[in-house]
Scaffold this active site. Structure first.
Site, PDB file in Angstrom:
ATOM      1  CG  ASP A  90      -1.897   1.040   1.355  1.00  0.00           C
ATOM      2  OD1 ASP A  90      -2.264   1.597   0.305  1.00  0.00           O
ATOM      3  OD2 ASP A  90      -2.346   1.339   2.481  1.00  0.00           O
TER       4      ASP A  90
ATOM      5  CD  GLU B 105      -0.330   5.333  -3.954  1.00  0.00           C
ATOM      6  OE1 GLU B 105       0.149   5.554  -2.826  1.00  0.00           O
ATOM      7  OE2 GLU B 105      -1.059   4.375  -4.220  1.00  0.00           O
TER       8      GLU B 105
ATOM      9  CG  ASP C 242      -8.148   4.485   0.111  1.00  0.00           C
ATOM     10  OD1 ASP C 242      -8.044   3.242   0.159  1.00  0.00           O
ATOM     11  OD2 ASP C 242      -7.375   5.257   0.703  1.00  0.00           O
TER      12      ASP C 242
END
Ligand code: MIG
Length: 799
Positions: free
Chosen positions: A405, A408, A483
């Site tokens: 997770d 990015e 999300d």
């Protein structure tokens, strides 16, 4: 941030006239008198690379996206020089390049114009950063449509839109919000029944404009790097997608359990809570194969540690869960807590593995653990170290999969939500700033994780899931769409995103079922699970801020619907596994948007909702509350309603009734759908029969079933079982031919063949030319046969 458009900027520079050219092997370079070089490389008949420099020489050629094994040379191409242009020919296309300005156009061998430069390559010098803002514009035909580009939360057809590629943590993103988590700078154009593709392999922030700025112009540009793109010839969308997927690589097979249902939440803890959840699944008979631990399992969010208050003996817990059929998957983030007593931090620091600012200090950013440093996954040595960190988690504790997770990378409390752009990266020996490495960071983390999990889980197969990704990430990892929100609009978005990822080479994807942020109503959750079981990756996940999201958090009807649909997925496991096999073997997307399925039918060009699951099942989710059915388009061909077995002719929009415990599902006539019995987890049951559902059709159809040991690597040594069925239906006759390949002996010995829609009463059955005794009393319309799995031709006739 550079936001000027590709076209309307005064400082644009253009190539001038060609003064020389060289042909070397599969490449031809054209040199202009203002130092531009265009290097054209023919990778295959249908795959051409165009690479430009404005410096008079090329920098080192390096790409994380390309699967190196796909770069082999080429042997048929010709170059001819005409008065005003050069012409390059392969056995599928020809490309004309203007001598005056390098503008190019691509034709098929019937002289049909597929793609043509408008302004073509142009650029702007960026004195602030050094290098160029590189731009390309192409003319677009009337009626041209555009597809692809990964996880965009917008209509399937991108015509009239502008999109931006910059991997971004976008909590509770909305429809049309840009940019999102993933970067797939690849699109498919379609006009005049011809598809082609463009892959702009540039990791800087990129933009694509599909006739938004100007009606008949498509453009793409980047804040740095090279104008470096691949043209992919179709003419079928399937050719474009499979060629692109070959170029950027295909994954290995996941273990079969990964295609089961997964349950996740932020977070399940302590151990007793985890077990309460898993037991409830077994008690309610809702199949489930995986349970997830989110960040709270760690000690103060330190990766590779455990919170011993919540999980005093993780190894024991993981083993107990495994006994009940549950595989444990844990989250691992990139941020490593700055804490001199923490072994991972100490090692990273000692070995100098963390990313640094331009002026020297380590890059510092806040994430869950507080102040962190971040490994530079673009350094192969760091990836190797990272892979090694998984030893305890996987080998000793027995965790079966890892969830990456925040890669990015995401950073909290800073306006740009990520690293400062001056951060330095190794980029595998091509040192650069974060401007270039940003979009690839998540993929390199997932790659390192994949190698670690694979090493320690061996001889079993690894499972990795990532939030951020760049083209090619599919070689290492599955992904989810980040999300999302528990709204009906997000259900619509999830449906499109997963289809879009599928035709963007990265099909092993799913959404957080029910929505991550906020709380779904029972109805929304039910509608979402009804869609989610038809996605390659199927997991319920939620932030937990707004209540529970296990099926039993809703009323009994929702529990029943969840059981019904998850059970259906488990029945369809051999079908799903076969879809996956076609993806890893041939690059065929597991989900096919209608336009992919039938591009010649213009009715499909703007469709969003309906899709083909695998090759033979048409699915259309219900996307509104209180629905008792919906209108949908049934693509051309013949179909059966899965629930009622009613026959339906396609090529038209129809109303389909759909009760709360159904969504429209159709099976293509002539096909054979393989099914297993419902199991609570993969491998729970031994069974002696493979179910084959055959849907009658006048005419021929092909169906395939891939099986193997469901885990491990024996399949690579030929130990798989591959069944190809050919069905031929006539007015009073059905022939089913079976051809078998592979060395794997499936544990069952029989097939149970269910027949749907037979238009005659069966009077005679022959198997491999021998008469087969059966009870003919009521073998009409729907009947079944149990036959030995070793047959090669089954012949049914009647009156
Ligand atoms: O800042 O680990 O998208 O799936 O549950 C939030 C907690 C960090 C974001 C992920 C989500 C996950 C959550 N994470």
């Amino acid at each position: 941030m550079i936001t000027n458009t590709a076209l309307e900027y005064k400082g644009n520079l253009f190539p001038s006239k060609v003064v020389s050219y060289e042909h070397e092997g599969d490449s031809i370079s054209f040199n202009t008198d203002n130092n531009v070089i265009l290097k054209v490389t023919i990778l295959r008949d249908s795959l051409i690379r165009f690479r430009f420099t404005t410096k008079g020489y090329f920098s080192n050629d390096f790409s994380y996206a390309i699967d190196k094994s796909q770069l082999h040379g080429y042997n048929f191409l010709t170059v001819t020089e005409e008065e005003n242009h050069f012409e390059i020919r392969t056995s599928k296309v020809k490309c004309k390049i203007k001598k005056a300005d390098l503008r190019l156009s691509i034709y098929d061998l019937n002289d049909f114009l597929i793609l043509e430069d408008e302004l073509g390559f142009h650029w702007e010098e960026s004195y602030e950063y050094g290098g160029n803002i590189v731009k390309m514009s192409k003319s677009s035909k009337d009626g041209e449509c555009f597809y692809g580009l990964g996880d965009k939360a917008t209509q399937m057809n991108l015509k009239g839109k502008r999109v931006e590629n910059f991997a971004t943590d976008q909590y509770a993103y909305q429809k049309d919000q840009e940019p999102l988590y993933k970067v797939v700078p690849f699109y498919i154009g379609l006009h005049n029944k011809q598809s082609y593709g463009i892959f702009f392999d540039n990791t800087f922030r990129t933009f694509f404009d599909f006739c938004q700025e100007r009606r008949n112009v498509t453009s793409f540009w980047s804040e740095g790097g090279e104008m470096n793109y691949y043209f992919v010839y179709g003419p079928q969308m399937q050719d474009v997608v499979t060629t692109y997927t070959d170029l950027t690589g295909k994954p290995e097979l996941p273990p079969l359990w990964v295609l089961g249902y997964h349950q996740c939440k932020w977070s399940y803890y302590p151990e007793s809570k985890v077990k309460e959840i898993t037991s409830k699944f077994r008690e309610l008979k809702i199949p489930c194969d995986a349970i997830y631990l989110d960040i709270d399992y760690m000690d103060g969010f330190r990766c590779f540690t455990w919170n011993k208050d919540y999980f005093p003996d993780p190894k024991k817990m993981v083993a107990e869960l495994a006994e009940d059929g549950f595989k444990t998957v844990v989250i691992i983030d990139p941020g490593i807590k700055i804490d001199k007593d923490y072994w991972v931090y100490k090692e990273g620091l000692e070995k100098d593995y963390f990313c640094k600012r331009a002026d020297g200090p380590y890059m510092k950013g806040k994430v869950w653990p507080g102040e962190c440093n971040f490994p530079d996954y673009t350094n192969p040595v760091v990836r190797e170290w990272w892979a090694g960190l998984f030893k305890e988690l996987i080998s000793d504790i027995g965790v079966k999969g890892v969830w990456n997770d925040m890669n990015e990378p995401a950073v909290m409390e800073v306006p740009n939500k990520t690293f400062p752009m001056d951060v330095r990266h190794s980029y595998d020996g091509n040192p650069c700033s974060h401007r270039k490495a940003h979009n690839i960071y998540g993929t390199q983390m997932a790659r390192a994780t994949y190698h670690g999990v694979k090493r320690f889980v061996y001889p079993k197969r690894p499972f990795v899931i990532t939030r951020s990704a760049y083209s090619g990430a599919q070689r290492y990892t599955s992904s989810w769409t980040g999300d999302n929100v528990a709204t009906w609009e997000h259900l619509w978005i999830a449906n499109i995103q997963v289809q879009r990822m599928s035709i963007s080479g990265m099909g092993f994807t799913g959404s957080d079922i029910g929505g991550f942020a906020e709380q779904p109503t029972g109805e929304l959750y039910a509608r979402w699970i009804q869609l989610g079981v038809f996605h390659p990756f199927c997991r319920t996940h939620s932030s937990g801020d707004h209540g529970n999201q296990e099926p039993w958090a809703f009323d009994e009807e929702v529990v029943d619907i969840t059981r019904k649909f998850v059970s259906l997925r488990y029945q369809l496991l051999p079908y799903l596994y076969t879809m996956f096999w076609q993806y890893i073997e041939e690059g065929i997307p597991m989900l096919k948007p209608l336009v992919y399925y039938d591009q010649d039918d213009t009715q499909t060009h703007y469709r969003n909702d309906e899709f083909i699951f695998g090759n033979h099942i048409l699915v259309c989710p219900i996307l509104e509350p209180n629905a008792v059915g919906r209108r949908m388009y049934i693509p051309r061909g013949e179909w059966y309603n899965y629930w009622t077995n009613e026959f339906a002719t396609g090529g038209r929009e129809v109303w389909v009734d759909s009760k709360f415990d159904e969504i429209p599902v159709f099976v293509k006539a002539g096909s054979i759908i393989p099914k297993y019995p419902v199991q609570q987890y993969v491998g729970e049951l031994e069974f002696d029969e493979l179910v084959l559902d055959y849907y009658f059709k006048i005419g021929k159809e092909k169906s395939e079933v891939y099986e193997d040991a469901q885990d491990g690597y024996d399949y690579k040594k030929g130990r798989f079982s591959f069944l190809s069925f050919r069905t031929i239906g006539k007015e009073k006759e059905v022939i089913i031919q079976l051809h078998k390949e592979g060395k794997y002996e499936t544990p069952y010995s029989k097939y149970k063949i269910n027949f749907f829609g037979l238009p005659f009463k069966v009077t005679e059955i022959e198997i491999d030319n021998e008469k087969f005794e059966f009870n003919s009393a009521d073998f009409e319309m729907n009947g079944f046969l149990i036959v030995d799995k070793e047959f090669s031709e089954l012949h049914i006739s009647g009156e």
